[in-house]
Design a protein around this motif. Structure first.
Motif, short mmCIF file in Angstrom:
data_model
loop_
_atom_site.label_atom_id
_atom_site.label_comp_id
_atom_site.label_asym_id
_atom_site.label_seq_id
_atom_site.Cartn_x
_atom_site.Cartn_y
_atom_site.Cartn_z
N MET A 1 0.80 -1.21 -0.06
CA MET A 1 -0.21 0.07 -0.02
C MET A 1 0.89 1.32 0.11
N GLY A 2 0.92 1.89 -0.98
CA GLY A 2 1.78 3.35 -0.95
C GLY A 2 0.96 4.42 -0.61
N THR A 3 1.63 5.42 -0.05
CA THR A 3 1.16 6.70 0.24
C THR A 3 1.35 7.63 -0.73
N SER A 4 0.43 8.70 -0.94
CA SER A 4 0.51 9.91 -1.86
C SER A 4 0.96 11.03 -0.87
N LEU A 5 1.58 12.02 -1.42
CA LEU A 5 1.73 13.28 -1.06
C LEU A 5 0.61 14.17 -0.99
N THR A 6 -0.25 14.65 -0.16
CA THR A 6 -1.22 15.54 -0.38
C THR A 6 -0.94 16.70 -0.53
N THR A 7 -2.14 17.65 -1.06
CA THR A 7 -1.73 18.98 -1.12
C THR A 7 -1.38 19.81 0.24
N GLU A 8 -2.16 19.07 1.24
CA GLU A 8 -2.24 19.79 2.58
C GLU A 8 -0.63 19.65 2.93
N PHE A 9 -0.03 18.47 2.52
CA PHE A 9 1.51 18.14 2.98
C PHE A 9 2.41 19.33 2.34
N TRP A 10 2.07 19.36 0.97
CA TRP A 10 2.96 20.51 0.26
C TRP A 10 2.68 22.05 0.72
#
Length: 69
Positions: A1-10
């Motif tokens: 299961m991979g995680t993606s970097l959200t706009t909140e993170f950026w």
């Protein structure tokens, strides 16, 4: 299961990066000014405590110094 970097993170990453750069620039300026003031004070303090140098008497060039006694 991979995680993606959200706009909140950026968004948070960008804010923290800008804050870190600003703090680095401000602290560098503050410490540079303090260091300059400290070194200028030390130079000024040291120059008042010393006596002016007198030049060493020079040997005339036409006078020869014997090598053997």
């Amino acid at each position: 299961m991979g995680t993606s970097l959200t706009t909140e993170f950026w968004e948070r990453f960008t804010v923290l990066l800008v804050l870190a750069l600003a703090m680095t620039a401000i602290l560098t300026a503050v410490f540079t000014a303090l260091f300059d003031r400290l070194t200028a004070g030390l130079r000024g303090h040291r120059s008042h405590g010393t006596t002016p140098r007198t030049p060493h008497p020079r040997v005339r060039e036409d006078r020869r110094i014997p090598v053997h006694h």
